[in-house]
Design an enzyme around this catalytic site. Structure first.
Site, PDB file in Angstrom:
ATOM      1  N   ILE A  12      32.465  32.226  10.446  1.00  0.00           N
ATOM      2  CA  ILE A  12      33.025  33.418   9.789  1.00  0.00           C
ATOM      3  C   ILE A  12      31.937  34.119   8.969  1.00  0.00           C
ATOM      4  CG2 ILE A  12      34.793  34.330   8.222  1.00  0.00           C
ATOM      5  CD1 ILE A  12      36.524  31.924   8.803  1.00  0.00           C
ATOM      6  N   ALA A  77      30.902  28.955   2.343  1.00  0.00           N
ATOM      7  CA  ALA A  77      30.346  27.629   2.639  1.00  0.00           C
ATOM      8  C   ALA A  77      31.381  26.566   2.333  1.00  0.00           C
ATOM      9  CB  ALA A  77      29.093  27.386   1.791  1.00  0.00           C
ATOM     10  N   SER A 120      42.424  28.477   2.685  1.00  0.00           N
ATOM     11  CA  SER A 120      42.981  28.085   3.980  1.00  0.00           C
ATOM     12  C   SER A 120      44.494  27.922   3.911  1.00  0.00           C
ATOM     13  CB  SER A 120      42.333  26.761   4.381  1.00  0.00           C
ATOM     14  OG  SER A 120      43.126  26.092   5.327  1.00  0.00           O
ATOM     15  N   TYR A 144      41.200  18.049   2.657  1.00  0.00           N
ATOM     16  CA  TYR A 144      40.625  19.380   2.882  1.00  0.00           C
ATOM     17  C   TYR A 144      41.486  20.445   2.193  1.00  0.00           C
ATOM     18  CZ  TYR A 144      39.535  23.761   5.297  1.00  0.00           C
ATOM     19  OH  TYR A 144      39.235  25.065   5.584  1.00  0.00           O
ATOM     20  N   ASN A 173      44.097  29.847  11.561  1.00  0.00           N
ATOM     21  CA  ASN A 173      42.998  29.479  12.454  1.00  0.00           C
ATOM     22  C   ASN A 173      42.257  30.740  12.882  1.00  0.00           C
ATOM     23  OD1 ASN A 173      44.502  27.079  12.370  1.00  0.00           O
ATOM     24  ND2 ASN A 173      43.655  26.474  14.333  1.00  0.00           N
ATOM     25  N   VAL A 183      40.489  23.122  17.270  1.00  0.00           N
ATOM     26  CA  VAL A 183      41.165  22.682  18.494  1.00  0.00           C
ATOM     27  C   VAL A 183      40.571  23.300  19.770  1.00  0.00           C
ATOM     28  CG1 VAL A 183      43.041  24.357  18.118  1.00  0.00           C
ATOM     29  CG2 VAL A 183      43.433  22.435  19.618  1.00  0.00           C
TER      30      VAL A 183
HETATM   31  P1  NAD Z   1      31.358  26.915   9.539  1.00  0.00           P
HETATM   32  O1  NAD Z   1      31.164  25.437   9.496  1.00  0.00           O
HETATM   33  O2  NAD Z   1      30.906  27.641  10.748  1.00  0.00           O
HETATM   34  O3  NAD Z   1      30.696  27.587   8.254  1.00  0.00           O
HETATM   35  C1  NAD Z   1      30.454  26.923   7.057  1.00  0.00           C
HETATM   36  C2  NAD Z   1      29.019  27.196   6.657  1.00  0.00           C
HETATM   37  O4  NAD Z   1      28.761  26.629   5.367  1.00  0.00           O
HETATM   38  C3  NAD Z   1      28.004  26.570   7.618  1.00  0.00           C
HETATM   39  O5  NAD Z   1      27.027  27.528   7.924  1.00  0.00           O
HETATM   40  C4  NAD Z   1      27.413  25.417   6.816  1.00  0.00           C
HETATM   41  O6  NAD Z   1      26.090  25.115   7.207  1.00  0.00           O
HETATM   42  C5  NAD Z   1      27.524  25.943   5.398  1.00  0.00           C
HETATM   43  N1  NAD Z   1      27.591  24.905   4.363  1.00  0.00           N
HETATM   44  C6  NAD Z   1      28.422  23.838   4.333  1.00  0.00           C
HETATM   45  N2  NAD Z   1      28.237  23.115   3.215  1.00  0.00           N
HETATM   46  C7  NAD Z   1      27.273  23.753   2.504  1.00  0.00           C
HETATM   47  C8  NAD Z   1      26.639  23.490   1.259  1.00  0.00           C
HETATM   48  N3  NAD Z   1      26.954  22.415   0.521  1.00  0.00           N
HETATM   49  N4  NAD Z   1      25.688  24.344   0.829  1.00  0.00           N
HETATM   50  C9  NAD Z   1      25.341  25.422   1.572  1.00  0.00           C
HETATM   51  N5  NAD Z   1      25.908  25.716   2.756  1.00  0.00           N
HETATM   52  C10 NAD Z   1      26.863  24.890   3.225  1.00  0.00           C
HETATM   53  O7  NAD Z   1      32.919  27.161   9.292  1.00  0.00           O
HETATM   54  P2  NAD Z   1      33.772  28.505   9.332  1.00  0.00           P
HETATM   55  O8  NAD Z   1      34.866  28.305  10.291  1.00  0.00           O
HETATM   56  O9  NAD Z   1      32.894  29.690   9.465  1.00  0.00           O
HETATM   57  O10 NAD Z   1      34.426  28.482   7.892  1.00  0.00           O
HETATM   58  C11 NAD Z   1      33.962  29.330   6.836  1.00  0.00           C
HETATM   59  C12 NAD Z   1      34.888  29.173   5.650  1.00  0.00           C
HETATM   60  O11 NAD Z   1      36.208  29.575   6.001  1.00  0.00           O
HETATM   61  C13 NAD Z   1      35.018  27.728   5.147  1.00  0.00           C
HETATM   62  O12 NAD Z   1      35.137  27.760   3.758  1.00  0.00           O
HETATM   63  C14 NAD Z   1      36.300  27.247   5.780  1.00  0.00           C
HETATM   64  O13 NAD Z   1      36.882  26.204   5.037  1.00  0.00           O
HETATM   65  C15 NAD Z   1      37.117  28.525   5.726  1.00  0.00           C
HETATM   66  N6  NAD Z   1      38.208  28.567   6.702  1.00  0.00           N
HETATM   67  C16 NAD Z   1      37.931  28.609   8.043  1.00  0.00           C
HETATM   68  C17 NAD Z   1      38.979  28.683   8.952  1.00  0.00           C
HETATM   69  C18 NAD Z   1      38.739  28.760  10.437  1.00  0.00           C
HETATM   70  O14 NAD Z   1      39.712  28.735  11.194  1.00  0.00           O
HETATM   71  N7  NAD Z   1      37.528  28.873  10.934  1.00  0.00           N
HETATM   72  C19 NAD Z   1      40.308  28.679   8.507  1.00  0.00           C
HETATM   73  C20 NAD Z   1      40.557  28.605   7.145  1.00  0.00           C
HETATM   74  C21 NAD Z   1      39.496  28.576   6.254  1.00  0.00           C
END
Ligand code: NAD
Length: 313
Positions: A12, A77, A120, A144, A173, A183
């Site tokens: 994202i 992140a 989330s 989580y 999602n 998934v």
């Molecule tokens: P992703 O894993 O692709 O992105 C997370 C990013 O954070 C990665 O680039 C990772 O390297 C970085 N990261 C993780 N821990 C870190 C730290 N300690 N310091 C610096 N960087 C760190 O996941 P995503 O799907 O892009 O999710 C982005 C955000 O959206 C997250 O907070 C996730 O919980 C939230 N979210 C995602 C979804 C989804 O469906 N994809 C749904 C609800 C919430």
């Protein structure tokens, strides 16, 4: 206008970076590249408006450097793998709660007054009725989800105490190109390994809604623009929902496989693992009142994501 995108090399986050640069922002990314990838940002190579800081938000000094001089923080992140907390709850505590606390502290000290937070739908846990609206009780059933709820609570306190205008976005999602967890990704990986037999976690009737990344980014920017209060919460999801079995069928159709033997692996109540939720979908009425309308429904979002994923290496 200068923005910090934490997790900006992730799924994202990198799409958000694309959008902010397109809208003329100067963008700094901080990412530890645990799940993020340089390739997600490679198309901006040479653009001097993008700065990439390799660092970990669990380190307070990194947070201070990251927020220095920015107007807004988009905090994306996290460790987004819900299943991780079944065996390693400390990961979500550290990567989500500790990291968010460090970031808020840095914002307080450096006088940064605007925040958008990626929360989330998992904060709601197992709601009695779907779709749930933003007023529903916060009763997470995974660490989580609990970690995201804890972050929201910290953000609320910081908003009140230190005047940080915050928008909390509870995403369903989110799917699309560059997605590497969840998934759809799991099923495609499994089918690549064995196109004849697929093990599905849960009884397949688990219900979710899926929003395409372009719609999710649109919603994010809209909510941000309307963030004129100290603390706002919006659900970001789709208006419909589908089962895991439907997701599986869409993927099998896209990959053009025949006669796949599907084996369901449910634990109690038909879910796939401890902390998995049987039925979740979000009411997006609040977001719609700002003018939001998703362009793609859940089925189209899953199909398009599967198409992209199968063409990605
Ligand atoms: P992703 O894993 O692709 O992105 C997370 C990013 O954070 C990665 O680039 C990772 O390297 C970085 N990261 C993780 N821990 C870190 C730290 N300690 N310091 C610096 N960087 C760190 O996941 P995503 O799907 O892009 O999710 C982005 C955000 O959206 C997250 O907070 C996730 O919980 C939230 N979210 C995602 C979804 C989804 O469906 N994809 C749904 C609800 C919430």
């Amino acid at each position: 206008r200068r923005a910090l995108v934490t997790g900006g090399a992730g799924f994202i986050g990198s799409h958000l970076v694309d959008r902010l640069l397109k809208n003329g922002w100067i963008v700094r990314v901080v990412d530890n590249f645990s799940s993020g990838r340089y390739s997600n940002l490679a198309h901006h190579k040479g653009d001097s408006r993008l700065e990439i800081l390799r660092g970990d938000l669990k380190d307070a000094e990194t947070c201070m450097r990251a927020v220095d001089g920015v107007d807004v923080v988009f905090h994306y992140a996290a460790n987004p793998e819900v299943r991780v907390s079944t065996t390693n709850p400390d990961i979500h505590f550290n990567e989500n709660v500790v990291a968010t606390f460090n970031l808020l502290e840095a914002m307080r000290k450096k006088d940064v007054r605007r925040l958008v937070f990626a929360s989330s739908s998992s904060v709601y846990g197992e709601p009695e009725e779907i779709p749930v609206d933003e007023g529903a009780p916060i009763r997470p059933v995974s660490v989580y989800g609990a970690s995201k709820a804890a972050c929201e609570a910290l953000i609320h306190a910081y908003s009140r105490l230190y005047g940080i205008k915050s928008v909390v976005l509870r995403y369903a999602n989110v799917v699309g190109p560059r997605l590497r967890h969840g998934v759809i990704y799991d099923i495609i990986q499994k089918l690549r390994m064995n196109p004849r037999r697929l093990e599905v976690l849960g009884d397949g009737t688990q219900v979710r809604s899926y929003i395409y990344i372009a719609d999710a980014i649109e919603a994010t920017m809209l909510a941000f623009k309307n963030a004129n209060d100290y603390f706002k919460v919006y659900n970001v999801g789709n208006e419909d929902w589908i089962t895991v079995d439907e997701v599986v069928n869409i993927i099998i159709e896209v990959i053009e496989l025949n006669n796949v033997e599907i084996v369901h692996k449910p634990i109690a109540h038909g879910v796939g693992w401890p902390g998995d939720v049987k039925r979740i979908a979000l009411s997006i009425e609040k977001l719609k009142r700002l003018g939001f309308k998703p362009k793609m429904d859940s089925i189209e979002s899953v199909r398009e994501t599967a198409r992209h994923a199968t063409s990605e290496p």
